[in-house]
Enzyme design. Sequence first.
Site, PDB file in Angstrom:
ATOM      1  N   GLU A 131       0.838  -1.206   0.000  1.00  0.00           N
ATOM      2  CA  GLU A 131       0.000   0.000   0.000  1.00  0.00           C
ATOM      3  C   GLU A 131       0.875   1.258   0.000  1.00  0.00           C
ATOM      4  O   GLU A 131       1.887   1.325   0.687  1.00  0.00           O
ATOM      5  CB  GLU A 131      -0.901  -0.014   1.243  1.00  0.00           C
ATOM      6  CG  GLU A 131      -1.839   1.167   1.366  1.00  0.00           C
ATOM      7  CD  GLU A 131      -2.748   1.045   2.595  1.00  0.00           C
ATOM      8  OE1 GLU A 131      -3.387   2.043   2.948  1.00  0.00           O
ATOM      9  OE2 GLU A 131      -2.790  -0.051   3.197  1.00  0.00           O
ATOM     10  N   TRP A 170     -13.722   8.461   3.758  1.00  0.00           N
ATOM     11  CA  TRP A 170     -14.189   7.455   4.719  1.00  0.00           C
ATOM     12  C   TRP A 170     -14.310   8.045   6.115  1.00  0.00           C
ATOM     13  O   TRP A 170     -13.618   8.990   6.478  1.00  0.00           O
ATOM     14  CB  TRP A 170     -13.297   6.221   4.710  1.00  0.00           C
ATOM     15  CG  TRP A 170     -11.848   6.413   4.998  1.00  0.00           C
ATOM     16  CD1 TRP A 170     -10.882   6.818   4.140  1.00  0.00           C
ATOM     17  CD2 TRP A 170     -11.182   6.159   6.248  1.00  0.00           C
ATOM     18  NE1 TRP A 170      -9.649   6.841   4.768  1.00  0.00           N
ATOM     19  CE2 TRP A 170      -9.800   6.449   6.066  1.00  0.00           C
ATOM     20  CE3 TRP A 170     -11.614   5.709   7.497  1.00  0.00           C
ATOM     21  CZ2 TRP A 170      -8.856   6.301   7.077  1.00  0.00           C
ATOM     22  CZ3 TRP A 170     -10.670   5.567   8.513  1.00  0.00           C
ATOM     23  CH2 TRP A 170      -9.321   5.857   8.300  1.00  0.00           C
ATOM     24  N   THR A 216      -7.339   6.010  15.916  1.00  0.00           N
ATOM     25  CA  THR A 216      -7.796   6.419  14.590  1.00  0.00           C
ATOM     26  C   THR A 216      -8.642   7.676  14.679  1.00  0.00           C
ATOM     27  O   THR A 216      -8.503   8.595  13.866  1.00  0.00           O
ATOM     28  CB  THR A 216      -8.601   5.287  13.929  1.00  0.00           C
ATOM     29  OG1 THR A 216      -7.770   4.124  13.811  1.00  0.00           O
ATOM     30  CG2 THR A 216      -9.101   5.689  12.554  1.00  0.00           C
ATOM     31  N   GLU A 251      -3.000  10.632   2.342  1.00  0.00           N
ATOM     32  CA  GLU A 251      -4.237  10.762   3.117  1.00  0.00           C
ATOM     33  C   GLU A 251      -4.321  12.156   3.728  1.00  0.00           C
ATOM     34  O   GLU A 251      -3.312  12.777   4.059  1.00  0.00           O
ATOM     35  CB  GLU A 251      -4.313   9.696   4.206  1.00  0.00           C
ATOM     36  CG  GLU A 251      -4.535   8.299   3.653  1.00  0.00           C
ATOM     37  CD  GLU A 251      -4.842   7.293   4.743  1.00  0.00           C
ATOM     38  OE1 GLU A 251      -5.959   6.744   4.749  1.00  0.00           O
ATOM     39  OE2 GLU A 251      -3.952   7.046   5.576  1.00  0.00           O
TER      40      GLU A 251
END
Length: 385
Positions: free
Chosen positions: A170, A277, A288, A174
Amino acid sequence: MKQITLFSFALTFLALAFLVQAQQGATCNSTTPCSSTYPCCSQYGFCGDGYYCLGGCNPLGSHTLDSCTPSPICENANYTLSDTSRILSNSTYFNGNASQYDWVIEQGSIINTTSNGEAAIALLLTENGGGTLLSSTRYVHYGQITARLKTGRWAGVVTAFITMSSIKDEIDWEFPGNLTTTGQSNYFWQGVIPAQTAGVTEAGLTDTYSNWHDFTVSLQFRPVPQRRSRVDWQPDSLTFLVDGNATRTITTAETTNNSTGVVQFPNTPSRIQLSIWPAGIASSAQGTVQWAGGMINWNDPDYVSAGHFYALFQSVSVQCNDPTPPNASETSYVYSTNSSLDTPSIAFSNASTINGAPALIGVSASAMSTWLGMVAALVIGGLVV
């Protein structure tokens, strides 16, 4: 001969369908691969066939390395996303034909819009529907990828432009929460979460909500306020760029695990993914939520007015840089064994990327074959009345 009524036969089929669903939904990973009946380990870690064998199918968790359908190879392209004719709105209807569709919507929804006079698509996020994930149908195995975008500006809401391989290599750009003057670059190898994050915050950007940005993981410079994010991905290095300016470079040597000697560098063909998201929700880990700027405020005036949060994407450009260029007859990437146990080898193939019609109403293709075979046997035997 004893006859079977349609009613009892229907009950038999329903029981079979439930059994099929239970078997098809088995979880999978590299240590618990799928069975030969449902051989493909989906990107979300569940066994099945049909569309489970397409985009994101994990060969390490599948029955064999070649259980997944071959992946469409990279092609140089400039995608104008406001042309939605080549975006499939439901990824479960995709059959692997990357010549028909450039993008599939894995989750959520998009709308056409205009911002600063430029046509774009908005990826939507709602409280009940969640976020939106758009994935490319073709894969990239090294090269330059640039996305032109405008981020959200709300705490708990994350805008992302990433590449993701079938075995969880990955590369990320972001943009978390309401931090609209920064972007965060990151990378992962085979889904391994390092003890110390590899994420780096790039500061000093002009407002990413109000201005177009070009982010690369690399493409041509565009002056502010038009920004592009770019990634320049080579076999021995990875460079992140903003508006054509390199902000960070990682070499393979820097990713070597000193205790094992394994080079933990993203090195497998990957799809491009664009998303918005919800990180700031009750089901997210506390870390998070904090990273994303806190819990989402569903009473925010922007949300109340529009009925959704959003991120804008105008275009994606791809320049392929495969270690060895494919010849004219080669159309796909395939995984095969490697002398190293750390990463399977990647090869070109002329095998088709199309695997036929997707599974119907949640029942896999092999289950449907079983059902049709049973029907045929009963009809031929004169058992159905």
